[in-house]
Design a protein around this motif. Sequence first.
Motif, PDB file in Angstrom:
ATOM      1  N   ASN A 153       0.827  -1.211   0.000  1.00 16.63           N
ATOM      2  CA  ASN A 153       0.000   0.000   0.000  1.00 16.63           C
ATOM      3  C   ASN A 153       0.858   1.257   0.000  1.00 16.63           C
ATOM      4  O   ASN A 153       0.581   2.209  -0.742  1.00 16.63           O
ATOM      5  N   LEU A 154       1.899   1.271   0.823  1.00 13.92           N
ATOM      6  CA  LEU A 154       2.758   2.449   0.909  1.00 13.92           C
ATOM      7  C   LEU A 154       3.553   2.643  -0.378  1.00 13.92           C
ATOM      8  O   LEU A 154       3.685   3.764  -0.865  1.00 13.92           O
TER       9      LEU A 154
ATOM     10  N   GLY B 253      -1.293  16.383   1.066  1.00 14.71           N
ATOM     11  CA  GLY B 253      -2.403  15.442   1.217  1.00 14.71           C
ATOM     12  C   GLY B 253      -3.223  15.728   2.457  1.00 14.71           C
ATOM     13  O   GLY B 253      -4.459  15.667   2.438  1.00 14.71           O
TER      14      GLY B 253
ATOM     15  N   ALA C 132       2.640   1.785  -3.358  1.00 17.26           N
ATOM     16  CA  ALA C 132       1.704   2.278  -4.370  1.00 17.26           C
ATOM     17  C   ALA C 132       1.400   3.757  -4.150  1.00 17.26           C
ATOM     18  O   ALA C 132       1.365   4.537  -5.108  1.00 17.26           O
ATOM     19  N   ALA C 133       1.196   4.154  -2.912  1.00 16.56           N
ATOM     20  CA  ALA C 133       0.903   5.556  -2.617  1.00 16.56           C
ATOM     21  C   ALA C 133       2.101   6.441  -2.948  1.00 16.56           C
ATOM     22  O   ALA C 133       1.944   7.524  -3.521  1.00 16.56           O
TER      23      ALA C 133
ATOM     24  N   LEU D 129       2.409   7.023  -6.672  1.00 14.22           N
ATOM     25  CA  LEU D 129       1.499   8.049  -7.184  1.00 14.22           C
ATOM     26  C   LEU D 129       2.114   9.441  -7.093  1.00 14.22           C
ATOM     27  O   LEU D 129       1.831  10.304  -7.913  1.00 14.22           O
TER      28      LEU D 129
END
Length: 86
Positions: free
Chosen positions: A30-31, A77, A33-34, A37
Amino acid sequence: MIHDLTRAERLRYQRKQDAAYEAGEAAVSNLKAALALAGLVLPSLSNDGPVGCRGLVRLGGCSTELANRLAEVIAAGARALRDQQG
């Protein structure tokens, strides 16, 4: 008093360890992938294995440039989330 774990206790502990390891793998994915981005890569990001039946992610070292860029992305963010909620 120290007592030996029963077979059932050992199995429960092993299941907890396995779940913690899998949680670490998922968190790393998850990290990554983030970060991707945002065009960022933490070179040493990895699953550090379960510790006390808890998943642990090793963020590792990075350059000051990358750390500052990561701070900018996180702040942006966070501001976007705050503005969205407010």
